[in-house]
Design a protein around this motif. Structure first.
Motif, PDB file in Angstrom:
ATOM      1  N   CYS A 111      -5.197   3.997  -5.602  1.00  0.00           N
ATOM      2  CA  CYS A 111      -5.548   2.883  -5.178  1.00  0.00           C
ATOM      3  C   CYS A 111      -7.756   3.350  -4.079  1.00  0.00           C
ATOM      4  O   CYS A 111      -7.720   2.255  -3.809  1.00  0.00           O
ATOM      5  CB  CYS A 111      -4.692   2.201  -4.366  1.00  0.00           C
ATOM      6  N   HIS A 112      -7.404   3.835  -3.677  1.00  0.00           N
ATOM      7  CA  HIS A 112      -8.338   4.271  -3.298  1.00  0.00           C
ATOM      8  C   HIS A 112      -9.790   4.339  -3.633  1.00  0.00           C
ATOM      9  O   HIS A 112      -9.912   5.723  -4.696  1.00  0.00           O
ATOM     10  CB  HIS A 112      -7.801   5.508  -1.764  1.00  0.00           C
ATOM     11  N   HIS A 171       0.982   3.838  -2.885  1.00  0.00           N
ATOM     12  CA  HIS A 171       0.585   5.665  -2.903  1.00  0.00           C
ATOM     13  C   HIS A 171       2.274   6.446  -2.964  1.00  0.00           C
ATOM     14  O   HIS A 171       2.264   7.424  -3.529  1.00  0.00           O
ATOM     15  CB  HIS A 171       0.567   5.889  -1.819  1.00  0.00           C
ATOM     16  N   HIS A 178       1.038  -1.441  -0.168  1.00  0.00           N
ATOM     17  CA  HIS A 178       0.298   0.217   0.203  1.00  0.00           C
ATOM     18  C   HIS A 178       1.049   0.984  -0.238  1.00  0.00           C
ATOM     19  O   HIS A 178       0.788   2.775  -0.317  1.00  0.00           O
ATOM     20  CB  HIS A 178      -0.901  -0.365   1.283  1.00  0.00           C
TER      21      HIS A 178
END
Ligand SMILES: [Zn+2]
Length: 61
Positions: free
Chosen positions: A60-61, A54, A50
């Protein structure tokens, strides 16, 4: 007289590339795209990668 000279690359010089390129492609896929769909790790792999995602700017969100 021919100016075209064929160069033969020994197989032993190609082996590191033949191993490294698929390994890097697989690593890139696992870090950037896989969310457990192919690796069947649930959310574990996503959570593991994760921060790296970023850092690389992968949405990814
Ligand atoms: Zn995220």
């Amino acid at each position: 007289m021919s100016t075209l000279s064929a160069r033969h690359i020994p197989l032993s010089h190609l082996v590191p590339w033949l191993l490294a390129v698929p390994a890097l492609l697989l690593l890139g896929y696992l870090v950037l795209m896989d969310n457990g769909a192919v690796s069947q790790t649930g959310g574990y792999l996503h959570e593991l990668m994760h921060d790296g995602r970023h850092l690389l700017g992968v949405p990814c969100h």
